[in-house]
Design a protein around this motif. Structure first.
Motif, PDB file in Angstrom:
ATOM      1  N   PRO A  32       0.811  -1.227   0.000  1.00 25.20           N
ATOM      2  CA  PRO A  32       0.000   0.000   0.000  1.00 25.20           C
ATOM      3  C   PRO A  32       0.844   1.277   0.000  1.00 25.20           C
ATOM      4  CG  PRO A  32      -0.836  -1.539   1.627  1.00 25.20           C
ATOM      5  CD  PRO A  32       0.450  -2.108   1.118  1.00 25.20           C
ATOM      6  N   ALA A  33       1.960   1.262   0.713  1.00 21.64           N
ATOM      7  CA  ALA A  33       2.825   2.445   0.739  1.00 21.64           C
ATOM      8  C   ALA A  33       3.441   2.680  -0.638  1.00 21.64           C
ATOM      9  CB  ALA A  33       3.915   2.276   1.791  1.00 21.64           C
ATOM     10  N   MET A  34       3.851   1.611  -1.293  1.00 25.00           N
ATOM     11  CA  MET A  34       4.456   1.727  -2.619  1.00 25.00           C
ATOM     12  C   MET A  34       3.458   2.322  -3.617  1.00 25.00           C
ATOM     13  SD  MET A  34       6.021  -1.398  -4.867  1.00 25.00           S
ATOM     14  CE  MET A  34       4.533  -2.348  -4.684  1.00 25.00           C
ATOM     15  N   VAL A  35       2.255   1.813  -3.623  1.00 21.31           N
ATOM     16  CA  VAL A  35       1.233   2.316  -4.542  1.00 21.31           C
ATOM     17  C   VAL A  35       0.857   3.749  -4.199  1.00 21.31           C
ATOM     18  CG1 VAL A  35      -1.162   1.991  -5.286  1.00 21.31           C
ATOM     19  CG2 VAL A  35       0.356   0.021  -5.063  1.00 21.31           C
ATOM     20  N   ALA A  36       0.742   4.053  -2.907  1.00 22.92           N
ATOM     21  CA  ALA A  36       0.348   5.394  -2.487  1.00 22.92           C
ATOM     22  C   ALA A  36       1.395   6.429  -2.902  1.00 22.92           C
ATOM     23  CB  ALA A  36       0.140   5.435  -0.981  1.00 22.92           C
ATOM     24  N   PHE A  37       2.674   6.147  -2.671  1.00 27.51           N
ATOM     25  CA  PHE A  37       3.722   7.099  -3.065  1.00 27.51           C
ATOM     26  C   PHE A  37       3.738   7.302  -4.572  1.00 27.51           C
ATOM     27  CE2 PHE A  37       5.740   6.476   1.131  1.00 27.51           C
ATOM     28  CZ  PHE A  37       6.003   7.818   1.428  1.00 27.51           C
ATOM     29  N   GLY A  38       3.581   6.231  -5.331  1.00 30.38           N
ATOM     30  CA  GLY A  38       3.586   6.360  -6.786  1.00 30.38           C
ATOM     31  C   GLY A  38       2.415   7.167  -7.305  1.00 30.38           C
ATOM     32  N   VAL A  39       1.228   6.864  -6.814  1.00 39.07           N
ATOM     33  CA  VAL A  39       0.030   7.575  -7.272  1.00 39.07           C
ATOM     34  C   VAL A  39       0.063   9.031  -6.835  1.00 39.07           C
ATOM     35  CG1 VAL A  39      -2.477   7.705  -6.983  1.00 39.07           C
ATOM     36  CG2 VAL A  39      -1.386   5.508  -7.432  1.00 39.07           C
ATOM     37  N   LEU A  40       0.458   9.284  -5.593  1.00 40.24           N
ATOM     38  CA  LEU A  40       0.519  10.672  -5.126  1.00 40.24           C
ATOM     39  C   LEU A  40       1.563  11.485  -5.888  1.00 40.24           C
ATOM     40  CD1 LEU A  40       0.071  10.264  -1.269  1.00 40.24           C
ATOM     41  CD2 LEU A  40      -1.559  11.166  -2.923  1.00 40.24           C
ATOM     42  N   GLY A  41       2.683  10.856  -6.213  1.00 46.23           N
ATOM     43  CA  GLY A  41       3.699  11.561  -6.995  1.00 46.23           C
ATOM     44  C   GLY A  41       3.186  11.941  -8.372  1.00 46.23           C
ATOM     45  N   ILE A  42       2.502  11.004  -9.022  1.00 49.32           N
ATOM     46  CA  ILE A  42       1.960  11.286 -10.356  1.00 49.32           C
ATOM     47  C   ILE A  42       0.854  12.335 -10.274  1.00 49.32           C
ATOM     48  CG2 ILE A  42       0.636  10.264 -12.253  1.00 49.32           C
ATOM     49  CD1 ILE A  42       2.265   7.687 -11.736  1.00 49.32           C
ATOM     50  N   LEU A  43      -0.015  12.217  -9.276  1.00 46.77           N
ATOM     51  CA  LEU A  43      -1.087  13.206  -9.114  1.00 46.77           C
ATOM     52  C   LEU A  43      -0.530  14.598  -8.819  1.00 46.77           C
ATOM     53  CD1 LEU A  43      -3.844  11.263  -7.132  1.00 46.77           C
ATOM     54  CD2 LEU A  43      -3.914  12.069  -9.492  1.00 46.77           C
ATOM     55  N   TRP A  44       0.523  14.653  -8.004  1.00 47.90           N
ATOM     56  CA  TRP A  44       1.123  15.953  -7.663  1.00 47.90           C
ATOM     57  C   TRP A  44       1.621  16.653  -8.921  1.00 47.90           C
ATOM     58  CZ3 TRP A  44       1.421  18.045  -2.711  1.00 47.90           C
ATOM     59  CH2 TRP A  44       2.127  19.242  -2.615  1.00 47.90           C
ATOM     60  N   LEU A  66       7.959  19.723  -9.054  1.00 51.07           N
ATOM     61  CA  LEU A  66       8.472  18.582  -9.798  1.00 51.07           C
ATOM     62  C   LEU A  66       9.337  17.700  -8.914  1.00 51.07           C
ATOM     63  CD1 LEU A  66       9.367  20.271 -13.194  1.00 51.07           C
ATOM     64  CD2 LEU A  66       7.405  18.843 -12.649  1.00 51.07           C
ATOM     65  N   ALA A  67      10.140  18.315  -8.057  1.00 55.65           N
ATOM     66  CA  ALA A  67      10.982  17.538  -7.145  1.00 55.65           C
ATOM     67  C   ALA A  67      10.121  16.741  -6.167  1.00 55.65           C
ATOM     68  CB  ALA A  67      11.925  18.458  -6.383  1.00 55.65           C
ATOM     69  N   ILE A  68       9.039  17.327  -5.701  1.00 57.93           N
ATOM     70  CA  ILE A  68       8.142  16.625  -4.779  1.00 57.93           C
ATOM     71  C   ILE A  68       7.470  15.446  -5.491  1.00 57.93           C
ATOM     72  CG2 ILE A  68       6.006  16.845  -3.439  1.00 57.93           C
ATOM     73  CD1 ILE A  68       6.852  19.790  -2.924  1.00 57.93           C
ATOM     74  N   GLY A  69       6.972  15.671  -6.685  1.00 62.52           N
ATOM     75  CA  GLY A  69       6.307  14.614  -7.437  1.00 62.52           C
ATOM     76  C   GLY A  69       7.252  13.478  -7.804  1.00 62.52           C
ATOM     77  N   PHE A  70       8.409  13.823  -8.346  1.00 63.61           N
ATOM     78  CA  PHE A  70       9.372  12.783  -8.709  1.00 63.61           C
ATOM     79  C   PHE A  70       9.952  12.116  -7.472  1.00 63.61           C
ATOM     80  CE2 PHE A  70       9.657  14.952 -12.897  1.00 63.61           C
ATOM     81  CZ  PHE A  70       9.275  13.859 -13.659  1.00 63.61           C
ATOM     82  N   GLY A  71      10.023  12.831  -6.359  1.00 63.25           N
ATOM     83  CA  GLY A  71      10.463  12.215  -5.110  1.00 63.25           C
ATOM     84  C   GLY A  71       9.523  11.100  -4.681  1.00 63.25           C
ATOM     85  N   GLY A  72       8.224  11.334  -4.804  1.00 65.41           N
ATOM     86  CA  GLY A  72       7.249  10.293  -4.484  1.00 65.41           C
ATOM     87  C   GLY A  72       7.379   9.088  -5.398  1.00 65.41           C
ATOM     88  N   ILE A  73       7.611   9.349  -6.678  1.00 62.97           N
ATOM     89  CA  ILE A  73       7.764   8.247  -7.630  1.00 62.97           C
ATOM     90  C   ILE A  73       9.043   7.463  -7.327  1.00 62.97           C
ATOM     91  CG2 ILE A  73       8.125   7.699 -10.067  1.00 62.97           C
ATOM     92  CD1 ILE A  73       6.364  10.186 -10.681  1.00 62.97           C
ATOM     93  N   ILE A  74      10.117   8.152  -6.994  1.00 62.58           N
ATOM     94  CA  ILE A  74      11.389   7.480  -6.681  1.00 62.58           C
ATOM     95  C   ILE A  74      11.249   6.640  -5.418  1.00 62.58           C
ATOM     96  CG2 ILE A  74      13.766   7.908  -5.936  1.00 62.58           C
ATOM     97  CD1 ILE A  74      13.752  10.269  -7.947  1.00 62.58           C
ATOM     98  N   ILE A  75      10.560   7.155  -4.422  1.00 64.90           N
ATOM     99  CA  ILE A  75      10.337   6.372  -3.193  1.00 64.90           C
ATOM    100  C   ILE A  75       9.536   5.112  -3.516  1.00 64.90           C
ATOM    101  CG2 ILE A  75       9.130   6.365  -0.969  1.00 64.90           C
ATOM    102  CD1 ILE A  75       9.953   9.314  -0.690  1.00 64.90           C
TER     103      ILE A  75
END
Length: 84
Positions: A32-44, A66-75
């Motif tokens: 769930p954390a992996m999916v949440a970080f990815g989706v939130l990064g893309i949505l951001w 952009l750094a916040i969004g890509f940070g979520g995707i990287i996490i």
């Protein structure tokens, strides 16, 4: 007299040695954390590009969005490497 093919000794089938290791199990929170970080990064990033000028805190952050969004995707990608 030559030996026929059926008379040759057949090779034994390989059987790997038994392992005593238990299969690794991922923690319940990982997927769930992996999916949440990815989706939130893309949505951001999506919200920043579509309505970033109308959202007050996004307007103040400028390109840091952009750094916040890509940070979520990287996490999310880092967490996916720990998933078994």
């Amino acid at each position: 007299m030559p030996k026929s093919r059926n008379d040759r000794k057949k090779k034994a089938v390989y059987t790997p040695p038994p392992t005593s290791e238990k299969p690794k199990i991922s923690p319940r929170w990982l997927a769930p954390a992996m999916v949440a970080f990815g989706v939130l990064g893309i949505l951001w990033i999506g919200v920043y590009y579509l309505a970033g000028g109308m959202v007050p805190y996004m307007r103040d952050l400028e390109d840091w969005n952009l750094a916040i969004g890509f940070g979520g995707i990287i996490i999310a990608v880092i967490l996916s490497t720990r998933w078994h």
